[in-house]
Design an enzyme around this catalytic site. Structure first.
Site, PDB file in Angstrom:
ATOM      1  N   CYS B  17     -42.949 -23.407  12.699  1.00 27.02           N
ATOM      2  CA  CYS B  17     -43.610 -22.305  12.004  1.00 27.02           C
ATOM      3  C   CYS B  17     -44.420 -21.412  12.918  1.00 27.02           C
ATOM      4  O   CYS B  17     -44.912 -21.842  13.963  1.00 27.02           O
ATOM      5  CB  CYS B  17     -44.580 -22.816  10.938  1.00 27.02           C
ATOM      6  SG  CYS B  17     -43.870 -23.886   9.731  1.00 27.02           S
ATOM      7  N   TYR B 262     -41.707 -25.128  26.301  1.00 25.07           N
ATOM      8  CA  TYR B 262     -40.574 -24.458  25.666  1.00 25.07           C
ATOM      9  C   TYR B 262     -40.911 -23.603  24.457  1.00 25.07           C
ATOM     10  O   TYR B 262     -40.369 -22.523  24.305  1.00 25.07           O
ATOM     11  CB  TYR B 262     -39.524 -25.498  25.265  1.00 25.07           C
ATOM     12  CG  TYR B 262     -38.390 -24.920  24.470  1.00 25.07           C
ATOM     13  CD1 TYR B 262     -37.419 -24.116  25.083  1.00 25.07           C
ATOM     14  CD2 TYR B 262     -38.285 -25.132  23.094  1.00 25.07           C
ATOM     15  CE1 TYR B 262     -36.389 -23.563  24.351  1.00 25.07           C
ATOM     16  CE2 TYR B 262     -37.250 -24.589  22.360  1.00 25.07           C
ATOM     17  CZ  TYR B 262     -36.302 -23.806  22.984  1.00 25.07           C
ATOM     18  OH  TYR B 262     -35.282 -23.255  22.277  1.00 25.07           O
TER      19      TYR B 262
END
Lengths: 492, 492, 492, 492
Positions: B17, B262
């Site tokens: 999210c 990442y």
């Protein structure tokens, strides 16, 4: 039931819902889709089905017609199980929200519970405010959700007991179909205002708003669910009870008389009366009460046809399709320029000039709400050369709003609220104007006359005599919102 | 972030999210749409915005990318008000249901309340079961809804107090943005696992998951919200408090180190560190820890680029784009026949043969989950003529599942759970294989070394040392369902 | 006109096209959209409009109903100009290709030219082969394109002259509307097989397949275009000529009698006859030719209604809506499982049991092609309790294919081709079966009897006596393809 | 290649097409879809495939990306056969019309013929006018259709002969792939301006615009098709000829040098040169020609990356991703209000502040057309704190329109047409500005210098020296329309 942009709507009251349920058939959801298809006239904005396979519930709810939402084999295949309930919904003011599409589903502490409702609760708002205060979160703006919250908070043991406890708190009109672990439940409110019938297809049991939904699947009609009755259908068959009356018996019914006049499909039977036959009989009664010398009886299509046939038979005046309806009228069309609007474009109806010109015409329609469409039709018939135009309406004047599940305009918009019959006739431009009388309507139904003390039907929209008290309406100021949220309207 | 049908996914962990909020700007919803666009990498399956204009809330939630859902002026115009919160969502197992799209909205007794959540609660299931038992109805299957129910049931007076009371019950990782009548609220969980930053645009205040969402609208970065901090932004400015700690102070943070590796966008700053710079530093650390004699450093595109640049600079080996990515790869493509699958179709990547042939190549990638894509890439590079292929991974081996808001495969599917580094190298077919060490990673972050007693970051996916207890995971049998309903998956 | 998956189609012949044209009105394209809407029953698969503003042509062609394709103000606004022509298309075998949607448009050496065609050419294939041999490239598989190629190759000077030259080469049925630089052109083939009428709206001229398309926009009916007549409408008004006859005069007409029986809308007038009245008269003729002692006359809805009213009036047997039609039947629905199919699901029709049970019923339908639907309806009426069922068809037996613009099954599929009337009655399961006689049909039309030497109508589908020679059909082997291309069928 | 509404386009020239063809593989259409996917950068507006199975042709053409149009197995299954050709199209001014999507297909007298074209004919308009005069009907507005009409009218016997005859009439740039009964044909124009390569996959032969389309399916590169060469691939293998030269030999090639600079994919080889390597070499040449003292070399993403790497290596200045691109930028986004536009919203790019602040930055981009995007990027880099900004462009100034298949703005819009290099530097706001010289470009390509008498490449966009005469452009007044029709733009 589509809106004509050139006439501003079809000028009819609208049923808000149809319900359907199946217990004990391996194609339960397919049968439910077919049943909803037969009940499409009771709600065109959205449809939903929840099925149950003994372990899990499966749901699909979508905007649009039943065909569009449930036409694919893939959707039906996903709705597994021997039990299913379904719902058709007519959009009311406030927009069509996906979260409002029924059946409602809730995970209660005892398992899943699905509910579909035709009708309207008259104290839902009042209860809702109290529930929210105590910490309930509402997901829809529908009054039906109140029932599920009351069940969730109930301390009763069984599902049926919780439902009864909840229903004892609510008032209004409700024909319910519900599904949970070990049963399909059907309930009609204590006055039996909205319809609900029981059918049989082999060993499977069916619940439906109208008998036409039994016919489509070849099921047999068993009987009407009675006013105040609850049926619980399970592996042990059907158990019937009357949990809301004082003595556990059926109440005297106050069934909605407008179902006979307009809402129901003409091929349905309701409370043992043929809808088509009732319409013809009202037409005949009207011919007797308000006779006229004329050359033709012309129905306003399509709903005026049965009463026009009745009127023609009783009066001896020939019946003709003097107005032709274009069945391709869709929901939207060219937003007309002023010049085109001025042409008086006839998107939906056209006069059958060959038969109208030079004739004295009796127009027969079932009801008249705002009168806008009627004015245009009368004008069209006159332009086609009619010598005289007489309007006959196969219901009494619609002068009061309905709070029991029918989408009615506000009282102020009802023509019969602000004009006399004579004024209405002048307004729509006819040579004579008549409605069937309230007693004439009751005679057509097979009664001697209306019993003012305990009317045999709910006829509040004609008489203002409401069967169930209007708690929310009386308590609350107009415009109190159920939710503070404006959600973007889904595309239909 | 698209799935490649020929390689079976992109073999990465995924952030679930992104959140964004604005207070005090007349274009609040447009700014929120832009902010969500900049945070699109944190969730591509669905997006939602709820705005507030002082009187009403306005909501739109839809499947798909932000551009698709909020690209039209008409949608933005409908989302009125000076305050708005938004949410991007990555679909997890179980399907994408419209009712799960955030922000959540609820009509509570004190008014409307909207909430967007990045993270995951570790005791939500346990609390939910208790709430359902006491009569709460859940509308979504999301853990976030637990917070709203706890607020609805709270007897505390103010909204803030209710939210604090609710949050004291839940455990896990949460960065929240909430809106109600007179404030925009931002909260970070006591360990500050997920990110949340504060920005300013003129007089308006902004909350966002990453600084890149401030940059897109030209807002200034003010500071990170601290671990365990709640900020309440209203007409009186910003009030900060630490309601979850013992002493009303900020906790030592355990920020997710994988955001640097990442998840976050390279142009974002997190906890005062440049993400791009951290990636380069890890690459440099890796070059020192696992040097190799080679001709070229080739990033696995696109996420391996910064650490490859860092590796190349530290090692002195030239950096080259030896693998070219096709940016047009969509979500679906031809379901390959066996014969075509056999061809080893290269939908997404192609080797840059001119530079690979005859060379000793160091491939640099940020992480390796299942190894499927890596195998194919190594094979492709060998077919292009590479003399040697060495793999360097700029994170330690991913051997444990994440329960704090990251979509991780089950432990059994993690390659590093079942193989040693040497075995992994053999499995993907390289000449040498190395990961950065856990201390090397901490050094790149500017720490001397990892503190095993109180790690400076949440690194549970590498070490198995979880910051917050896993109540649901420990209590519950696998497969316990939150809901008994299977809803038809919405089309995305 | 929708296909019922449970009965396998509506078992009717279908008109293939409707055409419309306007000259001299600033809202030309809006009027054309409305005209096409009124002609929707002549083709539901696709619609197109080409307009002309004195300098440029503007086109929009789309699959689907007129409302869908032309319902937005934006589309109409794009179709600028004082002149417009439009076309409705019914899909025939071979699929609906966008490139086949009319009006056709071509840039000829003298300027743009647009053409819409209702009918079918009987030597188009023969001419096409010759044209392709000489280097013409065809873009559609429609026979109409032959006319445009012949015009392109013509050495005549004016557009009208080129069109006449082209039409002298073709044979068959054609009612054309065409637009070019300085005129709107209307043409009817030498036998006047398909309809075309002229109307007036203020100073604007209108061409339309039927008068109902004049009514919708409030235009006045002027006259029918005559057999073999060409009208050229321009700034100098209307010029009429008869370029195909030997002597420049109108031919004796051979108008399609099936337009009266089924194709046309009942409110239209054709060749000075009211369609509705003709249907009633055929019904009356049928009552005289094939009387029956019965209790009810029941139309097969909706097309059987007018002839049923005529039959009822002439026979004195009461008219009743004994079969109710569900107007919501869409194009697709659940692919039925065997078990459901076995139920004999009634998607489209339901018997009105209240009136059928115990009665002797006369069913009246307009035509019967394959008999599949009739069988099901008869069965349904019997199941509803009818004591006797008698079928009366208001057309002679349909025993021959049509080659003049009607979608007919192959001769082999026509029930009347392979069975006698008695056999048909047995096949569909009725107690008695009758068709109107060919002379009865002519009498209803106001003729004394059919003139076998020079029939007053085209009645080839009943008699096999074709008005125009069938060059392609006679010359070519079945299955010769017009194009070697299989294009992916567009989604409708 | 998407348009950024905030910057007004990506400010690049665009290739107009990609072509692909397969002969002799049972999955011909699936391979073609994959090939087109690899060539997606050459055209994103529409795609089409025509296949041939020995008896029939099968076609599908659609707007949108290859994945969308050909991603379903159902579409591919419909495109039967061992032979297929495909085409990607970039929309040029005038809108995207479905009828313009290639491959073109025509039923010629000898059978079906399908054609896909990359390039642009410079005398198509002149020939078209003559053909229309003689009776040819054009269906598209594409120049390619002229070739098919010339073939249709040819009296030559074989298909190949007809094609040669047609191509001898046309001028311009063309790389063609064609399919008919017994062969797949590939042709490159006499100057070889646009690319076309030959590949092999087992026994199957492949034709493609670029080698990356061979790589995706694992096919081997065989050779470039030569300037002026026609290859005819059939059951007897490949026959090569040079039908357009005087002596049946290959011409000296004038391959488009801009393919190396920007159009082609970096992993492709063209005329035996690696595109990626050429870009690096231009960057290196630029570093030598226009050195600068700086701290960082930053590519303008994504196309500037290879030349920036080359510049960095040659100059010794570190390479950094100083600008981050958001890959989720879609085609449309919120139409910005004035206030939001004023914010300078950064939809697509963001500066990587951590590395820019306080640094002297060299920006490297491949080309500069209108300069709008460059201005915004320079401004963004300055706002991120750059001390100095230097722009280096890896092509000479683009000062002339292309007429050979590239979508170029009109000369008036080209910045380099109206400004000197110094003025351009001031306009975009840099401290220094340099382009690679034309001879520098040729050196990077491996030539000693440009030969002004017979340039080794087509470099007309830089030099104004056009390889093929511009017949239409010289003969015709601007604005002469090919068609008089405005068709409603299809929705993409």
């Amino acid at each position: 039931m589509m809106t004509d942009p050139f006439t501003g709507g079809d000028d009819k009251l609208h049923e808000e819902c149809g319900v359907f349920g199946v217990w004990g058939h391996k194609d339960a959801s397919a049968l439910t889709a077919l049943g909803l298809h037969a009940l499409q006239h009771r709600g065109q904005e959205a449809a939903g089905i929840v099925s149950f396979d003994g372990a899990h519930f499966y749901a699909h709810r979508a905007l649009g017609l039943v065909d569009q939402a449930f036409g694919s084999g893939e959707v039906i295949a996903m709705l597994k199980g021997h039990c299913a309930i379904g719902h058709n919904r007519y959009a009311t003011t406030g927009g069509t929200l996906v979260r409002n599409i029924q059946p409602l589903y809730a995970d209660l502490s005892f398992g899943g519970f699905a509910l579909a409702h035709n009708g309207n609760l008259t104290n839902a708002h009042t209860i809702r405010q109290e529930l929210v205060k105590n910490g309930s979160l509402f997901q829809s703006t529908s009054d039906t959700e109140v029932i599920v919250h009351l069940m969730a908070l109930s301390k009763a043991k069984g599902v049926t007991e919780r439902l009864i406890e909840a229903l004892r708190r609510v008032k209004g009109a409700y024909s319910l179909v519900a599904a949970h672990d070990n049963s399909l439940i059907g309930v009609r409110d204590p006055f039996g205002i909205r319809p609900l019938v029981l059918g049989k297809l082999g060993d499977a049991h069916i619940l439906a708003s109208e008998t036409c939904a039994l016919d489509i699947i070849g099921a047999d009609f068993v009987r009407d669910i009675k006013a105040g009755e609850m049926v619980v259908i399970g592996t042990n068959g059907i158990e019937s009870s009357f949990p809301f009356g004082q003595d556990g018996k059926a109440n005297p019914s106050r069934f909605c008389v407008f179902e006979y006049i307009y809402f129901a499909r003409p091929d349905s039977f309701m409370e043992n009366r043929s809808v088509y036959e009732m319409r013809k009989k009202i037409g005949a009664e009207l011919a007797r009460e308000a006779p006229v010398t004329a050359d033709l009886v012309v129905p306003v299509p399509d709903s005026g046809v049965p009463s026009a046939i009745g009127f023609a038979e009783a009066s001896g005046i020939p019946f003709e399709l003097g107005i032709i309806r274009n069945h391709y009228v869709g929901r939207t069309f060219i937003e007309p320029t002023d010049q085109i609007r001025h042409l008086g474009v006839k998107m939906k109806h056209n006069a059958n000039k060959a038969f109208i010109a030079g004739k004295r015409v009796v127009l027969v329609d079932d009801s008249l709400v705002r009168g806008t469409t009627s004015r245009k039709i009368v004008d069209m018939v006159r332009q086609a050369g009619a010598k005289e135009v007489h309007m006959r309406i196969s219901s009494p004047p619609t002068a009061h709003s309905c709070f029991y599940g029918i989408d009615t305009p506000s009282t102020e918009e009802l023509l019969a609220h602000k004009m006399s019959v004579g004024e209405i006739g002048k307004y729509i431009g006819v040579d004579s104007m008549a409605y069937v009388s309230i007693d004439g309507l009751y005679r057509a139904m097979g009664e001697i006359k209306r019993d003012p003390a305990l009317p045999q039907f709910c006829d509040a929209c004609f008489t203002g005599q409401y069967a169930v008290e209007l708690t929310d309406h009386d308590n609350l100021k107009t415009g109190t919102r159920v939710s503070n949220l404006h959600e973007r309207k889904a595309k239909g």
